[in-house]
Write an enzyme that holds these catalytic residues in place. Sequence first.
Site, mmCIF file in Angstrom:
data_model
loop_
_atom_site.group_PDB
_atom_site.id
_atom_site.type_symbol
_atom_site.label_atom_id
_atom_site.label_comp_id
_atom_site.label_asym_id
_atom_site.label_seq_id
_atom_site.Cartn_x
_atom_site.Cartn_y
_atom_site.Cartn_z
ATOM 1 N N CYS A 158 4.593 -7.289 6.267
ATOM 2 C CA CYS A 158 5.887 -6.967 6.092
ATOM 3 C C CYS A 158 7.197 -8.741 5.895
ATOM 4 C CB CYS A 158 6.466 -6.797 7.349
ATOM 5 S SG CYS A 158 8.233 -6.824 7.334
ATOM 6 N N CYS B 67 9.001 -7.682 -0.658
ATOM 7 C CA CYS B 67 9.159 -6.351 0.133
ATOM 8 C C CYS B 67 8.216 -6.071 -0.592
ATOM 9 C CB CYS B 67 10.834 -6.104 -0.444
ATOM 10 S SG CYS B 67 10.558 -4.238 0.928
HETATM 11 N N1 DGL Z 1 8.475 -3.657 4.021
HETATM 12 C C1 DGL Z 1 9.306 -4.874 4.916
HETATM 13 C C2 DGL Z 1 9.712 -6.242 3.841
HETATM 14 O O1 DGL Z 1 8.349 -6.424 3.493
HETATM 15 C C3 DGL Z 1 10.292 -4.552 4.782
HETATM 16 C C4 DGL Z 1 11.678 -3.269 5.453
HETATM 17 C C5 DGL Z 1 12.515 -3.226 6.555
HETATM 18 O O2 DGL Z 1 13.239 -3.917 6.199
HETATM 19 O O3 DGL Z 1 12.072 -2.685 7.698
HETATM 20 O O4 DGL Z 1 9.951 -7.233 4.065
#
Ligand code: DGL
Length: 267
Positions: A74, A184
């Site tokens: 993430c 993301c």
């Molecule tokens: N999957 C997360 C990232 O790579 C973001 C998702 C969220 O806002 O929780 O930033």
Amino acid sequence: MDNKPILFLDSGIGGIPYCRDFLKRNGMETVYYLADRENFPYGPRKKEEIASILISLTEKLLAKINPKLAVIACNTASVSALSPLRQKFPGLPFVGTVPAIKPAVSACKSGKTGVLGTERTIADIRGLNLETGGCEITGVSAPELVEFVEKRIVSADEKEKKEIVKKYVDLFREQGIDALVLGCTHFLYLIDEFRREAEPQIKIFDSLDGITNRIEFLLNENGGELRAGKDCTHDYKFILTGTQPPDSSWINRAKALGFKLCLIDEL
Ligand code: DGL
């Protein structure tokens, strides 16, 4: 040899493509995936708040499953919490996910590179001191796209996916950007749509290969002392935070991955 699990962690489903990619070449390893659905989304939260969520989750998981390596799949959690996590848990190797700006700026010919991420990632991107090769970096936050992927990626039709992606690609196109980083992990679910909409004028970059390579590098260090042995029994787990029973979407996601679904308190 080390048969302990490797932990992949995200606020929701964003880390699953990373987990899959890793397992393609490393099926001998035990992998646990954690979706922090209780705190989803991370993007609108403050840096300190995200760091404290990640620290308390890691404390809990160290006590319960004792992973040999943690992959923060993430970008938002990585930009906010990677340094505090490394400080607090020096014995646990972490792999973080940061926007793949380096390959994007090397391929960029217009001098303008775009990054699409959450509010938190875009706000913090300059503080990461990433090598920009003199390129101008334009960051755009797309919380709507995170929600779309988390809640609707399975039910949405092709037209909806195309429309939502086109909106962002057009925005970058108008600014003369020719390299776009998907910053993301959730956006990986729309990579084909991004490519169809943007390429060949705008090239799309993500961090999938970089993360798998980095995990393999750490596992292979020192003669592979972190690698699982032949006697490793594989119990792949899909862990959810929160106490509410998982609905069918979580059941289906765990099933598709071939992992056993459980709540964090059941570990
Ligand atoms: N999957 C997360 C990232 O790579 C973001 C998702 C969220 O806002 O929780 O930033």
